[in-house]
Scaffold this active site. Structure first.
Site, PDB file in Angstrom:
ATOM      1  N   TYR A  39      -7.442   7.893  11.995  1.00  0.00           N
ATOM      2  CA  TYR A  39      -7.054   6.804  11.101  1.00  0.00           C
ATOM      3  C   TYR A  39      -7.815   5.548  11.495  1.00  0.00           C
ATOM      4  CZ  TYR A  39      -4.020   3.680   8.428  1.00  0.00           C
ATOM      5  OH  TYR A  39      -3.534   2.757   7.539  1.00  0.00           O
ATOM      6  N   ASP A  97      -6.305  -3.534   1.078  1.00  0.00           N
ATOM      7  CA  ASP A  97      -5.108  -3.433   0.238  1.00  0.00           C
ATOM      8  C   ASP A  97      -4.428  -4.785   0.046  1.00  0.00           C
ATOM      9  OD1 ASP A  97      -4.775  -2.457   3.084  1.00  0.00           O
ATOM     10  OD2 ASP A  97      -2.670  -2.806   2.627  1.00  0.00           O
ATOM     11  N   GLU A 111      -4.684  -4.333  19.172  1.00  0.00           N
ATOM     12  CA  GLU A 111      -3.761  -4.505  18.029  1.00  0.00           C
ATOM     13  C   GLU A 111      -2.735  -3.380  17.926  1.00  0.00           C
ATOM     14  OE1 GLU A 111      -5.903  -5.429  14.516  1.00  0.00           O
ATOM     15  OE2 GLU A 111      -4.504  -4.370  13.210  1.00  0.00           O
ATOM     16  N   ARG A 138       0.122 -11.092  13.415  1.00  0.00           N
ATOM     17  CA  ARG A 138      -0.714 -10.608  12.315  1.00  0.00           C
ATOM     18  C   ARG A 138      -0.020 -10.586  10.956  1.00  0.00           C
ATOM     19  NH1 ARG A 138      -5.137  -8.368  12.153  1.00  0.00           N
ATOM     20  NH2 ARG A 138      -4.545  -6.513  10.990  1.00  0.00           N
ATOM     21  N   ARG A 145     -14.209  -5.552  14.885  1.00  0.00           N
ATOM     22  CA  ARG A 145     -13.232  -4.559  15.337  1.00  0.00           C
ATOM     23  C   ARG A 145     -13.945  -3.226  15.509  1.00  0.00           C
ATOM     24  NH1 ARG A 145      -8.196  -1.990  11.879  1.00  0.00           N
ATOM     25  NH2 ARG A 145      -9.752  -0.374  11.510  1.00  0.00           N
ATOM     26  N   GLU A 161      -8.630 -11.273   9.713  1.00  0.00           N
ATOM     27  CA  GLU A 161      -9.300 -10.013   9.378  1.00  0.00           C
ATOM     28  C   GLU A 161      -9.933 -10.132   7.996  1.00  0.00           C
ATOM     29  OE1 GLU A 161      -6.611  -6.688   8.971  1.00  0.00           O
ATOM     30  OE2 GLU A 161      -8.201  -5.237   9.416  1.00  0.00           O
ATOM     31  N   HIS A 205     -14.993  -4.734  10.297  1.00  0.00           N
ATOM     32  CA  HIS A 205     -14.658  -3.437  10.886  1.00  0.00           C
ATOM     33  C   HIS A 205     -15.914  -2.615  11.122  1.00  0.00           C
ATOM     34  CE1 HIS A 205     -10.250  -3.027   9.327  1.00  0.00           C
ATOM     35  NE2 HIS A 205     -10.522  -4.248   9.725  1.00  0.00           N
ATOM     36  N   GLU A 250       1.188  -6.648  11.362  1.00  0.00           N
ATOM     37  CA  GLU A 250       0.772  -6.455   9.968  1.00  0.00           C
ATOM     38  C   GLU A 250       1.857  -5.792   9.136  1.00  0.00           C
ATOM     39  OE1 GLU A 250      -2.819  -4.166  10.886  1.00  0.00           O
ATOM     40  OE2 GLU A 250      -1.940  -2.481   9.829  1.00  0.00           O
ATOM     41  N   TRP A 304       2.227   5.718  13.309  1.00  0.00           N
ATOM     42  CA  TRP A 304       0.935   5.064  13.170  1.00  0.00           C
ATOM     43  C   TRP A 304       0.895   3.900  14.095  1.00  0.00           C
ATOM     44  CZ3 TRP A 304      -2.762   7.656  11.602  1.00  0.00           C
ATOM     45  CH2 TRP A 304      -2.616   8.585  10.574  1.00  0.00           C
ATOM     46  N   ASP A 323      -7.919  -1.626  17.211  1.00  0.00           N
ATOM     47  CA  ASP A 323      -6.619  -1.396  16.576  1.00  0.00           C
ATOM     48  C   ASP A 323      -6.063  -0.049  17.027  1.00  0.00           C
ATOM     49  OD1 ASP A 323      -4.434  -1.281  14.915  1.00  0.00           O
ATOM     50  OD2 ASP A 323      -5.525  -1.851  13.092  1.00  0.00           O
ATOM     51  N   HIS A 335      -3.043   1.091  16.022  1.00  0.00           N
ATOM     52  CA  HIS A 335      -2.217   1.618  14.920  1.00  0.00           C
ATOM     53  C   HIS A 335      -0.892   2.212  15.398  1.00  0.00           C
ATOM     54  CE1 HIS A 335      -5.110   0.852  11.758  1.00  0.00           C
ATOM     55  NE2 HIS A 335      -6.055   1.413  12.472  1.00  0.00           N
ATOM     56  N   ASN A 375       0.815  -1.216   0.000  1.00  0.00           N
ATOM     57  CA  ASN A 375       0.000   0.000   0.000  1.00  0.00           C
ATOM     58  C   ASN A 375       0.848   1.265   0.000  1.00  0.00           C
ATOM     59  OD1 ASN A 375      -2.255   1.584   0.055  1.00  0.00           O
ATOM     60  ND2 ASN A 375      -3.002   0.907   2.059  1.00  0.00           N
TER      61      ASN A 375
HETATM   62  O1  EZ4 Z   1      -3.563   0.267   8.219  1.00  0.00           O
HETATM   63  O2  EZ4 Z   1      -4.113  -2.058   5.570  1.00  0.00           O
HETATM   64  O3  EZ4 Z   1      -5.748  -3.773  10.651  1.00  0.00           O
HETATM   65  N1  EZ4 Z   1      -5.782  -3.169   9.649  1.00  0.00           N
HETATM   66  C1  EZ4 Z   1      -5.133  -2.045   9.437  1.00  0.00           C
HETATM   67  C2  EZ4 Z   1      -5.211  -1.458   8.050  1.00  0.00           C
HETATM   68  C3  EZ4 Z   1      -3.838  -0.965   7.615  1.00  0.00           C
HETATM   69  C4  EZ4 Z   1      -3.765  -0.831   6.124  1.00  0.00           C
HETATM   70  C5  EZ4 Z   1      -2.365  -0.413   5.698  1.00  0.00           C
HETATM   71  O4  EZ4 Z   1      -2.192  -0.581   4.356  1.00  0.00           O
HETATM   72  O5  EZ4 Z   1      -4.477  -1.549  10.316  1.00  0.00           O
HETATM   73  O6  EZ4 Z   1      -6.160  -0.454   7.977  1.00  0.00           O
HETATM   74 CO    CO Z   2      -4.121  -2.916  11.933  1.00  0.00          CO
END
Ligand code: EZ4
Ligand code: CO
Length: 402
Positions: free
Chosen positions: A159, A316, A236, A283, A147, A339, A122, A262, A402, A210, A212, A37
């Site tokens: 985000y 993605d 997460e 993940r 989630r 997921e 989600h 991830e 993030w 999540d 992030h 991505n």
């Molecule tokens: O930020 O796939 O758990 N899922 C996530 C996603 C990621 C994107 C990054 O390309 O955190 O939203």
């Molecule tokens: Co995530």
């Protein structure tokens, strides 16, 4: 059998995807996802300029040997671009092997360990009321795990909270858009969201959240502790994971389970996290962690240490990656949760696939191989569009993670 051609296909059916298609002299073909991505064209070049020329004439049945050749032979090891490219080749070779054998790939991996792959969706919303309405829709569709992400009062955007619902896409502009983050506002608000979700949906729906990568270990400890009454399935990416031993501090402070990985691309990114049992779910996923061959190695290490899989599955990661992930998910002994952010209709049309959702589970395709393909004519109608993930700043302007 020999590989006669390999093509890298870039297409944008509502978002960018990079796909490798391998052809052989006996008519078998295989596909692999190589989407990274916001950095798609770097992987396209890596494959087209450096990998494809080495594949021509190679025996496609030699999956492990080809993996080692690409990993060790490059001299420059690891990294998301390299590992996504290796992954694409690996997926395509497993696809071919399955077609040659006349078996779905999960049969080559040892067969089923379970009847279906439990997935989570989600539920996002600007307000808690919006979130509750979204959770209701997932419950209605049969999901067993959801989630939860909510807008934070006082912050303009958050985000993970998008306008689209079933298929939120965070990469929104060629030059990254910017958002403002406040850890204080976040930490004081999130527990109230989970209180409302539990009040409305009861104790049995599995809930996830999540972070992030936005906290420090001690902040993550506080968040995990404050969420304990709502017994999450996982918290997460609580902190950036370059410092693996940093997770010890979170562990000392909370029993909320932790999922991470991830953004990982090799076993070396999570070796300490797994061996010290600092996490509960890993993940990593097929496309970014070196394909089926390498991810299975990660999951085997995890199984030794009571860590279960929880693979990334956002929009993605193309239907090719999702197909491959499901073959692993259904076969490994230590599967946890997958997921599943649905793709748009345009994406699904470009990547015809045999997996399907029913009653909260995804079921892998039963066709030989991965059970997914790319419609190249349709793909050609959607040219690449530059799109980047956004950048996060603190209220004083400092770039934040993030
Ligand atoms: O930020 O796939 O758990 N899922 C996530 C996603 C990621 C994107 C990054 O390309 O955190 O939203
Ligand atoms: Co995530």
């Amino acid at each position: 059998m020999r590989i006669t051609a390999a093509r890298v296909i870039v297409t944008c059916p509502d978002r960018n995807f990079v796909t490798l298609k391998i052809e052989t002299d006996e008519g078998f073909t295989g596909v692999g996802d190589a989407t990274l991505n916001g950095r798609e064209l770097a992987v396209e070049s890596y494959l087209r300029d450096h990998v494809v020329p080495t594949l021509i004439g190679r025996d496609p049945s030699r999956i492990e040997d080809t993996w080692q050749y690409l990993y060790k032979g490059a001299y420059w090891r690891r990294g998301p671009v390299t590992m996504s490219a290796i992954s694409a080749v690996d997926q395509a070779l497993w696809d071919i092997k399955g077609k040659v054998a006349g078996l779905p790939v999960y049969q080559l991996l040892g067969g089923r360990s379970r009847d279906g792959v439990t997935v989570y969706g989600h539920a996002n919303g600007e307000t808690v009321d919006d979130v509750l309405a979204e959770v209701g829709k997932y419950v209605e569709m049969g999901y067993r795990a959801v989630r939860i992400q909510s807008g934070i009062p006082g912050l303009a955007t958050t985000y993970g909270v998008g306008k689209d619902k079933l298929f939120y896409e965070p990469a929104d502009a060629a030059i990254p858009s910017e958002a403002v983050w406040s850890t204080g506002r976040y930490l004081s608000f999130v527990p109230s969201v989970f209180q409302r979700v539990r009040d409305e949906f009861g104790p049995h729906l599995r809930l996830l959240h999540d972070v992030h990568h936005r906290l420090t270990p001690i902040e993550a400890g506080r968040l995990g502790k404050s969420l304990e009454p709502f017994h999450l399935t996982w918290m997460e990416d609580p902190v950036p994971a370059e410092l693996q031993e940093g997770f010890r501090l979170i562990r000392q402070h909370t029993t909320t389970p932790i999922a991470v990985g991830e953004v990982f691309n090799t076993i070396w990114d999570c070796q300490q996290l797994i061996q010290e049992q600092l996490i509960d779910y890993i993940r990593a996923t097929v496309v970014h962690a070196g394909g089926i061959t390498h991810l299975r190695r990660i999951f085997d290490l995890a199984a030794l240490h009571h860590v279960r899989s929880g693979s990334h599955g956002a929009t993605d990661l193309s239907p090719v990656c999702m197909s491959a992930a499901l073959h692993l998910d259904i076969s490994i002994p230590n599967f946890g949760l997958q997921e599943y952010m649905r793709h748009t209709e345009a994406t699904d049309a470009v990547f015809p696939h045999g997996y399907h959702f029913a009653d909260g589970y995804l079921h892998p395709a039963e066709q030989p191989g991965l059970g997914v393909d790319i419609d190249e004519e349709l793909a050609a109608q959607y040219p690449y569009r530059p799109a980047s993930l956004p950048v996060n700043r603190l209220e004083d302007g400092t770039v934040h993670s993030w």
